[in-house]
Design a protein around this motif. Sequence first.
Motif, PDB file in Angstrom:
ATOM      1  N   ALA A 127      54.026  27.958 -11.049  1.00 42.78           N
ATOM      2  CA  ALA A 127      53.877  28.420  -9.663  1.00 42.78           C
ATOM      3  C   ALA A 127      52.496  29.023  -9.442  1.00 42.78           C
ATOM      4  O   ALA A 127      51.936  28.943  -8.346  1.00 42.78           O
TER       5      ALA A 127
ATOM      6  N   PHE B  97      49.827  26.912  -7.861  1.00 43.43           N
ATOM      7  CA  PHE B  97      49.854  26.758  -6.398  1.00 43.43           C
ATOM      8  C   PHE B  97      49.224  27.956  -5.704  1.00 43.43           C
ATOM      9  O   PHE B  97      48.560  27.832  -4.677  1.00 43.43           O
ATOM     10  N   GLN B  98      49.469  29.135  -6.297  1.00 45.40           N
ATOM     11  CA  GLN B  98      48.851  30.339  -5.716  1.00 45.40           C
ATOM     12  C   GLN B  98      47.335  30.203  -5.746  1.00 45.40           C
ATOM     13  O   GLN B  98      46.641  30.553  -4.793  1.00 45.40           O
TER      14      GLN B  98
ATOM     15  N   ALA C  64      46.263  27.624  -3.204  1.00 46.51           N
ATOM     16  CA  ALA C  64      46.427  28.065  -1.817  1.00 46.51           C
ATOM     17  C   ALA C  64      45.376  29.113  -1.456  1.00 46.51           C
ATOM     18  O   ALA C  64      44.935  29.178  -0.309  1.00 46.51           O
TER      19      ALA C  64
ATOM     20  N   GLN D  80      45.495  30.821   2.315  1.00 49.74           N
ATOM     21  CA  GLN D  80      46.716  30.052   2.537  1.00 49.74           C
ATOM     22  C   GLN D  80      46.407  28.614   2.929  1.00 49.74           C
ATOM     23  O   GLN D  80      46.796  28.131   3.989  1.00 49.74           O
TER      24      GLN D  80
ATOM     25  N   TRP E 168      53.428  32.396   6.594  1.00 49.28           N
ATOM     26  CA  TRP E 168      52.420  31.604   5.889  1.00 49.28           C
ATOM     27  C   TRP E 168      51.632  30.803   6.902  1.00 49.28           C
ATOM     28  O   TRP E 168      52.215  30.121   7.758  1.00 49.28           O
ATOM     29  N   ARG E 169      50.309  30.947   6.825  1.00 48.30           N
ATOM     30  CA  ARG E 169      49.387  30.217   7.713  1.00 48.30           C
ATOM     31  C   ARG E 169      49.661  30.442   9.193  1.00 48.30           C
ATOM     32  O   ARG E 169      49.211  29.656  10.029  1.00 48.30           O
TER      33      ARG E 169
ATOM     34  N   ALA F  49      52.600  29.797  -1.597  1.00 48.94           N
ATOM     35  CA  ALA F  49      52.509  28.449  -2.149  1.00 48.94           C
ATOM     36  C   ALA F  49      53.335  28.292  -3.428  1.00 48.94           C
ATOM     37  O   ALA F  49      53.673  27.168  -3.807  1.00 48.94           O
ATOM     38  N   SER F  50      53.684  29.400  -4.095  1.00 47.33           N
ATOM     39  CA  SER F  50      54.438  29.255  -5.341  1.00 47.33           C
ATOM     40  C   SER F  50      55.808  28.626  -5.085  1.00 47.33           C
ATOM     41  O   SER F  50      56.406  28.038  -5.976  1.00 47.33           O
TER      42      SER F  50
ATOM     43  N   ALA G 249      56.360  24.993  -6.097  1.00 53.20           N
ATOM     44  CA  ALA G 249      56.699  24.611  -7.470  1.00 53.20           C
ATOM     45  C   ALA G 249      58.174  24.215  -7.572  1.00 53.20           C
ATOM     46  O   ALA G 249      58.540  23.355  -8.358  1.00 53.20           O
TER      47      ALA G 249
ATOM     48  N   ARG H 272      59.564  19.516 -12.167  1.00 55.51           N
ATOM     49  CA  ARG H 272      59.978  20.870 -12.519  1.00 55.51           C
ATOM     50  C   ARG H 272      61.485  21.008 -12.285  1.00 55.51           C
ATOM     51  O   ARG H 272      62.189  21.684 -13.043  1.00 55.51           O
TER      52      ARG H 272
END
Lengths: 466, 352
Positions: free
Chosen positions: A71, A74-75, A78, A82, B120-121, B325-326, B329, B335
């Motif tokens: 994960a 992705f952080q 981003a 974001q 988010w965003r 964003a995590s 995953a 995954r």
Amino acid sequence: MIVVKGTLKQRLGAWLLAAFSVLGTFLLIEAYTSAERAADRAYDSLLQAASLTIGEAVQWQGGQPVVEIPAAAFQMLATEQQERVFYTVVNSDGQSVTGNLDTAVLETLHHRASRQSEPVWSSLQYAGAPIRVYGRQLKSAGWESVEPLQIWVGHTLSGRESLTHDLFTKALIRFVVMVMLTGLLMLVAIRTALGPVRRLRQLIRQRKADDVTPLNAEVPAELYDMAETLNALFERQREGRNALLRFSADASHQLKTPLAGLQSTSELALQSNQPEDWRQALQTVHDSSARTSRLAGQLLSLSRLRHAEAGSKTQIDLSDLLRKTITEWADRDIAKHHDLGMAALPDAPIYIQGEPWSLHELIGNLIDNALRYTPAGSEITLGLPRQKDTVELRIQDNGPGVNPELLDRLHQPFERGGRQDTEGSGLGLAIVNSIAQRHQATFEIHSEPGHGLCVCIIFPILAEEA
Amino acid sequence: MKRWLWPYFSAPLVTLLLTASLLPSAALAQNKTTLEVDAALDLPVVAPLLAAFEQAHPEIEVSFQDRSTLEVDERARTASPAPDVIISSAMPWQMARVNDGLAQSLDSSAAREWPSWAKWRNEVFGFTFEPIVTVYRLDLARHMLPPQTHADLHTILNTHKDMLRGRVTTYSPSGSGIGYTLFQQDARYSPRFWDLVAALGAADVRLENSTQKMLEGLTDGRYWVGYNLLGSYAIQWARSHPELIVQIPQDYSLVMMRMAFIHRDAPNLEAARTFMNFLLSADGQQILAGETPLFSVLPDVVGPYTSQRLRDQVGERLYPIPIDASLLAFVDPMRRDVFMNRWRREIQILNP
């Protein structure tokens, strides 16, 4: 007439503005591109870090890659901004093992990354937004030999754009502050630079009206010329004033002599009882006052010529004027003992631009001068030889001539060429010279002792459109 | 991107149109905009909110489609015309759709002031705050110390294995997106989670696809203890079922947030914005806090169901599943495969 046209500040300001516009454009373009580069470097390193993190998570089970995508990757992708994130893990066949990035867009990039073992950077349009992708080939060692994998990561560009914008804004602010400081400095510099000019002005303003001594001031090199010019002006003023003083002194002296003669003659006559003596004295007084009157008249016309504004000039036929004037003089008593003649004149009229009265005066003075300074019986010849675009008014006599050393001074007032035996006032040639100057004509005197004197006035001819 | 099948969304499709009963006049109806809201959210739970919205904005008629998370996700990707607003509790999938660019950003004061950890965003917003709880029957308390923490649950599963066999229930990770997300998050927080899974497997855990099913089983007496239930539904259910105790885990408690976004191709854009702004406004959140068990996110809203009140009661042990964003995953297919393989391995590892 002095017309104020702009200020030095405006001129310098305009130049400075022009310099800054050109320079500023380049500087700001450079600032923008370097801001972009800096932002790209910063964010590219995040792509690399995310790619590394994913690479660490790759494991092989029975020859098949197994990736438990962390994960954290992705952080990183981003970022704080974001971004939308894209990634894929591609096997050696170009098939996606996992990920959300369509491998179709990587077609050529995929080959590039596998051919060269260098990582591949690319910017492309994907899912409705420009994105930047980073791909690298991963070859891992293991107990079993495994095919290489490619890891591709990418994200949208809002972070880069906003960082670029921030960096550029800062550069812009620095630039604007610099421009403002420079402008301020320029004002101070102009003030300082104009200091000597102000001091010079002060110095000139403080001078007394009749002070014509040279300036005594410290000036920067740039102002030296101007100070020198001023000094030259003062010098000319001084000369002019001296000439004027000399002229007045001479004029007074010239007037004083006949007046003293008048006084003594009349005193002598008063002491006598003889009517015969009275008559002779009156005759002397009459002659002397006539001379004095002529002298005063000449002085008047000389000062009028020197100080009057140039009158309106008209087109004059010089040969006609010359002919008329000579005829006029030939009839006078004073010319009875001389042979006053005229060389052959051109047939066509010769036109020049001039004042009729002063040209008439000029010719008259030349003739009068020749009559007075040559012994009786001398020949005086006037001519009008013509060159291409000039005409020469020439008067030649066969008198005793003048010592060449004195020639240069003959046009000055009260200069009689070393002769005391004439009734001339010494103003004739001075008047001629003044009139010649008013007509942009050249004044020349030639003489050889024993061969008479030749005075030439060279006029520019008016273009013969008439 | 690969497509794969989710066999595990199974909430019944409930399509209800809130219509005539809420209309002030028939004349207005002709000028009404119909706002299409696709949501994985029980209509009865959210009805007070919708009623308040239609009262505040009589010019907009809400067509609220209560669907499974799978259907919501499917429709967000493929429906034409697209729905205006998408609401779902399947957080990773919502995040994936936003990442795909299916959302559009909301530029309003309510959106800007919304807590940054819950959006988010400025495109997708977590607008509820639903704690994940353990529910047990009073029967269980008579035989053993009720579990207050994850470790307690692990302990009683080991010590009362025979008594609890077949009486433990939880989400099916393969049958429910929410369950899958919760387990993934559990696994991130503690490696001992897999011990718990093994113990659950040993206790012959029964896997359900929804909180509702688990609550019904608990009320029936089939189950004595349920793990990882949605607190919002469980708390409301327990009010009318006194034999059930809702326990917010005392070591850490996950918090699930329903996420809403305006579809990129929303046909009724203005109405969609109005709806979202209402959802995020103090008024909308006030209704969430007072009339629904969904809990308000905003810290200054007052009511029985607020994140603030929950924090005051539980302390700092609330761990909202982060909206960042995590989450992506969790929807990564490989995954998921790795996770499911491990789940299958661990769940039967203690079986003889």
